[in-house]
Design an enzyme around this catalytic site. Structure first.
Site: not given
Length: 264
Positions: A120, A140
Site C-alpha cells: 500500500e 490480509e
C-alpha cells in the site's frame, strides 16, 4: 532545541533521512520486523511529508535489512476495537495521500518483502523499482482482516479489482518480474540493484522543472478521476499554465540552443 528532522529520527530511529544534493533518501528502519509499519513509522512519514525540504527535487524510499516492508505491524492491532481500527485506517489514508499528492516525485526502491501495508505504501509512490526477487503479496485475507491503508483503491487501480480480489482471497505472491507485468512496478532489476536504479531515476527526475513535476503528479491523478470531457478541459488549463512561465521559456530556449535546460 531539536530541528524537525532530528525529531523524526529520535523514536527508535524508525525512519532515517539522508539528503544527497537534491535527493532525499528515506529508509524504513525496523529491520528486525522486516520494516513492518507501526504507529511511530507512520508518524515519522507524516512529519517528513508535512515539511519536505525546499531543496528536495526527488525523494527515494527504501527499507533496511533486505526488505522494503512486510506490511502492517499486527502486534499493535490484536486488541483494538472497531472505532479504533477505523481511526487508525483513516490516519493511514491521510498520510498515504500526503505521499501520493507530494509535488516532489517519490521513487520506491523495493526489495525482499513488499507485502500488505508495505505494498500500500509502495502504491503511493510515483515511480516504483523492484528487484527480480521481490515478493509482492496481500496476505490480509489469510489473517482474517481487510486492507486499511488505501490498497482497495490504489492497488486496485494498478492491477484491477479482479486481480486484487484474487490476491487477497488466496494470498498469492508475485515476483518482481511478474509485478512489473501487472503494474506493481515500473522497472525491474537484478537482486541488489533497486536502490542504485532508484537513485539513477531520481537524479534524472530532479533535473526536470519542479513546477512541471508537480503538474504531472497532481493533474494526471485528478484528470484520471474525471469524465473525459472534463479531463480534456483540465488538461488544457494545465498546459496553459505550464507553457507561460519561466520554466517553459528555459526549456524551449535550451532546445533551440541545443543544450540541457537548467530549471530553478
Amino acid at each position: 532545541m531539536t530541528s524537525p528532522k532530528e525529531e523524526l529520527m529520535t523514536k527508535e530511529q524508525v525512519l532515517t533521512i539522508t539528503e544527497t544534493g537534491a535527493i532525499c533518501h528515506l529508509q524504513l528502519n525496523r529491520p528486525d520486523k522486516r520494516n513492518a509499519l507501526n504507529d511511530d513509522l507512520i508518524a515519522a512519514l507524516d512529519g517528513f511529508f508535512a515539511a519536505v525540504p525546499a531543496s528536495a527535487r526527488a525523494i527515494v524510499i527504501s527499507g533496511t535489512g533486505g526488505h522494503f516492508s512486510s506490511g502492517l505491524d499486527l502486534s499493535q492491532h490484536v486488541a483494538r476495537q472497531p472505532l479504533e481500527v477505523m481511526a487508525h485506517s483513516r490516519n493511514w489514508h491521510r498520510v498515504m495521500a500526503m505521499i501520493a499528492n507530494s509535488t516532489v516525485p517519490v521513487i520506491a526502491a523495493m526489495n525482499g518483502a513488499v507485502m500488505g501495508g508495505g505494498l500500500e505504501l509502495a502504491a503511493t509512490c510515483h515511480v516504483r523499482v523492484a528487484e527480480q526477487t521481490v515478493r509482492f503479496q496481500m496476505p490480509e485475507g489469510l489473517r482474517g482482516i481487510f486492507v486499511g491503508g488505501g490498497g482497495s483503491v490504489r492497488i486496485s487501480r494498478l492491477i484491477g479489482p479482479d486481480r486484487m480480489t484474487e490476491m487477497m482471497l488466496t494470498g498469492r505472491s508475485y515476483s518482481g518480474v511478474e509485478g512489473e507485468r501487472l503494474g506493481l512496478a515500473h522497472h525491474v532489476v537484478p537482486e541488489g540493484q533497486a536502490l542504485d536504479k532508484a537513485f539513477e531515476l531520481a537524479e534524472r527526475i530532479a533535473k526536470n522543472s519542479p513546477t512541471i513535476n508537480g503538474f504531472i503528479i497532481q493533474a494526471i491523478a485528478q484528470i484520471g478521476a474525471m469524465p473525459p470531457e472534463a479531463g480534456l478541459y483540465a488538461e488544457s488549463l494545465t498546459a496553459a499554465l505550464s507553457q507561460t512561465g519561466p520554466d517553459a521559456e528555459e526549456g524551449l530556449r535550451a532546445f533551440l540552443e541545443k543544450r540541457p535546460p537548467v530549471f530553478r
